[in-house]
Design a protein around this motif. Structure first.
Motif, PDB file in Angstrom:
ATOM      1  N   ASP B 264       0.797  -1.216   0.000  1.00  0.00           N
ATOM      2  CA  ASP B 264       0.000   0.000   0.000  1.00  0.00           C
ATOM      3  C   ASP B 264       0.835   1.275   0.000  1.00  0.00           C
ATOM      4  OD1 ASP B 264      -2.218   1.463  -0.141  1.00  0.00           O
ATOM      5  OD2 ASP B 264      -2.794   1.240   1.959  1.00  0.00           O
ATOM      6  N   LEU B 265       1.162   1.685  -1.206  1.00  0.00           N
ATOM      7  CA  LEU B 265       1.923   2.917  -1.376  1.00  0.00           C
ATOM      8  C   LEU B 265       0.973   4.107  -1.287  1.00  0.00           C
ATOM      9  CD1 LEU B 265       4.672   4.213  -2.252  1.00  0.00           C
ATOM     10  CD2 LEU B 265       3.855   4.000  -4.596  1.00  0.00           C
ATOM     11  N   SER B 267      -1.657   4.985   0.603  1.00  0.00           N
ATOM     12  CA  SER B 267      -1.938   5.729   1.832  1.00  0.00           C
ATOM     13  C   SER B 267      -0.737   6.558   2.256  1.00  0.00           C
ATOM     14  CB  SER B 267      -2.388   4.786   2.942  1.00  0.00           C
ATOM     15  OG  SER B 267      -1.445   3.769   3.100  1.00  0.00           O
ATOM     16  N   LYS B 268       0.478   6.048   1.953  1.00  0.00           N
ATOM     17  CA  LYS B 268       1.680   6.829   2.295  1.00  0.00           C
ATOM     18  C   LYS B 268       1.713   8.115   1.473  1.00  0.00           C
ATOM     19  CE  LYS B 268       4.431   2.816   3.539  1.00  0.00           C
ATOM     20  NZ  LYS B 268       5.285   1.791   2.966  1.00  0.00           N
ATOM     21  N   LEU B 269       1.419   7.977   0.175  1.00  0.00           N
ATOM     22  CA  LEU B 269       1.414   9.155  -0.710  1.00  0.00           C
ATOM     23  C   LEU B 269       0.332  10.144  -0.291  1.00  0.00           C
ATOM     24  CD1 LEU B 269       1.946   7.807  -4.334  1.00  0.00           C
ATOM     25  CD2 LEU B 269       3.316   9.525  -3.171  1.00  0.00           C
ATOM     26  N   ASP B 270      -0.851   9.597   0.051  1.00  0.00           N
ATOM     27  CA  ASP B 270      -1.968  10.462   0.450  1.00  0.00           C
ATOM     28  C   ASP B 270      -1.621  11.313   1.661  1.00  0.00           C
ATOM     29  OD1 ASP B 270      -3.739  10.005  -1.514  1.00  0.00           O
ATOM     30  OD2 ASP B 270      -4.926   8.504  -0.456  1.00  0.00           O
ATOM     31  N   LYS B 271      -0.903  10.689   2.603  1.00  0.00           N
ATOM     32  CA  LYS B 271      -0.535  11.419   3.826  1.00  0.00           C
ATOM     33  C   LYS B 271       0.279  12.665   3.485  1.00  0.00           C
ATOM     34  CE  LYS B 271      -0.630   7.983   7.443  1.00  0.00           C
ATOM     35  NZ  LYS B 271       0.132   6.938   8.087  1.00  0.00           N
ATOM     36  N   VAL B 272       1.163  12.542   2.494  1.00  0.00           N
ATOM     37  CA  VAL B 272       2.015  13.676   2.127  1.00  0.00           C
ATOM     38  C   VAL B 272       1.238  14.667   1.251  1.00  0.00           C
ATOM     39  CG1 VAL B 272       4.168  14.344   0.979  1.00  0.00           C
ATOM     40  CG2 VAL B 272       4.033  12.182   2.221  1.00  0.00           C
ATOM     41  N   HIS B 275      -1.432  16.607   3.063  1.00  0.00           N
ATOM     42  CA  HIS B 275      -0.968  17.170   4.342  1.00  0.00           C
ATOM     43  C   HIS B 275      -1.308  18.663   4.403  1.00  0.00           C
ATOM     44  CE1 HIS B 275       1.972  18.563   7.386  1.00  0.00           C
ATOM     45  NE2 HIS B 275       1.793  17.359   7.892  1.00  0.00           N
TER      46      HIS B 275
END
Lengths: 41, 700
Positions: B264-265, B267-272, B275
């Motif tokens: 799951d890339l 959700s990591k991208l979404d967080k940034v 932001h």
């Protein structure tokens, strides 16, 4: 009046006619609404 | 063997790749229009299928269910209920996303219950492996009573199979997924008795939705069978629960998701990217990059186009027999058209970037980010979509405000959208920035011209938000609509989709404004080359007489003087001079005034108009390109016409003025009143005049 001048006036007439139709004489098409009023207005 | 025509409707939730399926089925055989009587965009294309079948493919607006809450969703229901409609489909293709199958199947079961032959397309199947998804297709086909086609538009898989299934649509089952009676047995029994020949689920939709159905009188059904609003809502909820129960049962066996195998890339991208600080910083950075590139990458092709049109005009002048019509072609039509064609590279780059951002899934994150700002200033979260699409053109953007349920929020959105910098402003900005902002780089990296362009875009957006805030206070909004935004997966943009989008949008820009510019070029050239006999015809003798007194012998100077005297005493000169007192305080001469007035037909006409006027009024062979001609324009005292103060004044005027007749017409249509477009025209143009006036008076 020579042929070039006549062509200029023809082009001018077409241009005025086109703009007039575009901005003044717009037509509304109702086709495709079906038999019933599609109540979309 | 004769060709058989069939109609195929592509239906699906937003972001399921429906348009990608449409593009792959139709290629470039597409036409964009409006649904009859209303102004939601429709796309119609055709595809040649085996067995001599020609399929008319209709790409319907994305909808989450048949419980419509907005006008564009109504379009789908109206079409599916009205067998009289010439676009009524022979077969429906419901496009779903393999990662959101549960939610997407709700719409599928509703379409199926209308007893239309339906194919289920499960798209984005290339994501199955990375997400650990497996599907039991025979089981799903049996439960859903349909044919399933696994498609990956990214990899080009499954389209041929889909075409094959469309050809065989007559063999598809029309058996419904859900027995409508389970919603409320007693109520549906009564309905069945009253309308024995009608499909129950269709009747139910007629009762719950604001749509018509065949020749039945909606009021008649409603008066006999209507329930209170809360009862109907309760039954709709019950219907949704029943459908999800069915879908859950089906997917429990038909779909397996092994989360241990999923990476799951996203959700990591979404967080940034969403932001509260980095999200805006990244968006700002992307904008800066886009506007830099628009200037940097476009300069070479633009110079080439500009020079080509200049050469073409000279060639026409030399090769065609001398006369009035030749002058019209070389001084009117070619420079006028050149004034629009020159901006193709910039427009294409702008849409290229917008398409890439949309295709990659990033635009939905931008919508999410912007929603936070919008709400503070009284706009609906749903206003983000019209405001962002306003960067292309205000007209479809205003139409897209139809999905805002709350009238006042919709009205505010429609009123402020024209402040957003549309593609028609780009040519005006580009030429004026090129004239007044030096080609320098900030920190040796960012082009000053690109940064100026970005500031103008931000200015338009800021003004839209500010006006919304004022309108919100004065209109006193009491209710707010909710906003749900789909966050699609990130993906590499498909070249074909991006290319089609860029070509379509650029074509619309060139041909939409091109015809108006061509017609205006002819009229402007005529008005600039003819005048009242007294002064116009005697121009040569008057100027020669003056030259004799001043002992001026330079032939080029005399020729230029004659041209400019003629232009000043031509019809256009007389009109321009009469409006000069109004525009003079803004720093504009009468020629710019003519260009500003003609821009009310379409903003991009500005450059074409100046190109035609300067072409008529110049005999200097060195000033062949539009930019050179504008740069060389001087007042009698030798001061440049396009100086910094005039340029800034013009940029501000174009940023704020309501100069598009088509936009006013669409606002009138959408609000059903002349009041709002008139308020828009007076407020925006008045504000533009005042800011341009202040800017010029301060900077001159």
């Amino acid at each position: 009046m020579n042929i070039q001048e006549i062509l200029v006036y023809v082009a001018l007439g077409i241009a005025i006619g086109f703009l007039g139709q575009k901005f003044i004489g717009s037509k509304k098409s109702k086709k495709g609404c079906g038999k019933d009023d599609c109540s979309c207005h | 063997m004769s060709i058989q025509n069939i109609t195929v409707a592509l239906i699906g939730n937003p972001n399921t790749g429906k348009t990608s399926v449409f593009n792959q089925l139709t290629g470039l055989n597409q036409q964009v229009g409006n649904y009859p009587g209303i102004t939601v965009e429709k796309k119609l294309g055709f595809s040649k299928l085996p067995n001599n079948i020609k399929a008319n493919i209709l790409d319907l607006p994305g909808t989450y269910s048949l419980n419509a809450s907005s006008i564009d969703e109504n379009v789908v229901i109206e079409l599916l209920l009205n067998k009289n409609d010439k676009l009524y489909p022979d077969v429906a293709v419901v496009v779903t996303d393999v990662e959101n199958l549960k939610r997407n199947l709700l719409l599928f079961t509703q379409i199926k219950d209308l007893e239309i032959p339906t194919i289920l397309v499960i798209n984005m199947t290339d994501r199955m492996k990375p997400k650990g998804i497996t599907l039991d297709i025979p089981y799903l086909e049996e439960q859903l009573k349909t044919k399933i086609v696994l498609v990956s538009t990214r990899k080009g898989i499954g389209i041929e199979e889909l075409k094959k299934q469309i050809v065989e649509y007559k063999s598809l089952s029309t058996e419904p997924c859900l027995n409508a009676s389970v919603i409320d047995v007693e109520y549906f029994d009564k309905l069945r008795k009253a309308f024995p020949n009608q499909l129950l689920y269709k009747l139910w939709l007629v009762i719950t939705q604001d749509v018509n159905f065949l020749n039945l009188d909606r009021n008649e059904i409603r008066s006999s069978f209507t329930k209170s609003h809360s009862d109907l809502k309760r039954l709709q909820q019950k219907e949704t629960i029943k459908r999800y129960q069915f879908i859950n049962e089906t997917l429990k066996i038909g779909q397996k998701i092994d989360t241990a195998n999923a990476t799951d890339l996203r959700s990591k991208l979404d967080k940034v990217l969403t932001h509260k600080i980095f999200g805006y910083a990244i968006f700002f950075g992307i904008l800066l990059l886009i506007f830099q590139s628009i200037f940097d990458w476009s300069s070479v092709p633009m110079e080439f186009i500009d020079q080509t049109f200049a050469d073409l005009a000279a060639y026409a002048k030399n090769q065609l027999p001398p006369g009035e019509f030749t002058n019209l072609i070389s001084e009117g039509i070619i420079p006028g058209i050149g004034g629009i064609v020159i901006f193709i590279p910039q427009i294409a780059f702008l849409f290229l970037f917008i398409s890439v951002l949309e295709e990659s899934g990033y635009m939905s994150r931008v919508v999410f980010l912007m929603d936070k700002i919008m709400r503070r200033y009284g706009l609906s979260g749903k206003s983000v979509v019209p405001l962002i699409s306003g960067t292309a053109c205000a007209i479809p953007a205003i139409m897209s405000a139809r999905n805002i349920e709350n009238w006042k929020e919709r009205l505010i959105t429609m009123l402020v959208t024209p402040f957003i910098t549309c593609s028609a402003r780009l040519p005006v900005y580009a030429i004026i920035i090129a004239l007044i902002i030096p080609e320098k780089r900030l920190l040796g990296l960012f082009s000053l011209q690109g940064a100026t362009l970005m500031i103008l875009y931000l200015l338009g957006f800021g003004m839209a938000i500010f006006s919304a805030f004022i309108l919100n206070k004065s209109l006193k909004l009491k209710t707010k609509s909710y906003f749900v935004v789909e966050m699609p997966n990130y993906k590499l943009p498909l070249f074909k989709n991006v290319a089609i989008n860029v070509i379509e949008k650029t074509k619309a820009f060139v041909f939409g404004a091109g015809k108006i510019i061509l017609a205006l070029s002819v009229i402007l050239w005529f008005l600039g080359s003819h005048g009242p006999k007294k002064d116009f015809v005697k121009a040569e003798s008057i100027v020669l007489e003056k030259a004799k007194i001043e002992k001026q012998t330079d032939a080029n100077y005399i020729a230029d003087e004659i041209s400019s005297y003629k232009l000043e005493h031509s019809y256009i000169g007389i009109i321009g001079k009469s409006i000069e007192p109004i525009i003079r305080p803004l720093g504009y001469d009468w020629k710019i005034g003519i260009a500003v007035v003609s821009s009310f037909a379409a903003r991009e006409v500005f450059v074409g108009t100046l190109a035609t006027i300067y072409s008529v009024g110049s005999h200097n062979s060195e000033e062949t390109t539009i930019k050179n001609r504008m740069e060389a324009e001087v007042y009698p005292d030798g001061k440049k016409v396009f100086n910094f103060a005039t340029g800034v004044s013009l940029l501000l005027f174009y940023a704020f003025a309501m100069q598009c007749i088509s936009t006013l017409a669409i606002v009138k249509k959408e609000t059903n009143s002349w009041k709002w477009p008139l308020i828009q025209l007076v407020f925006m143009s008045g504000f533009a005049y005042i800011t341009a006036l202040i800017a010029f008076q301060v900077l001159k």
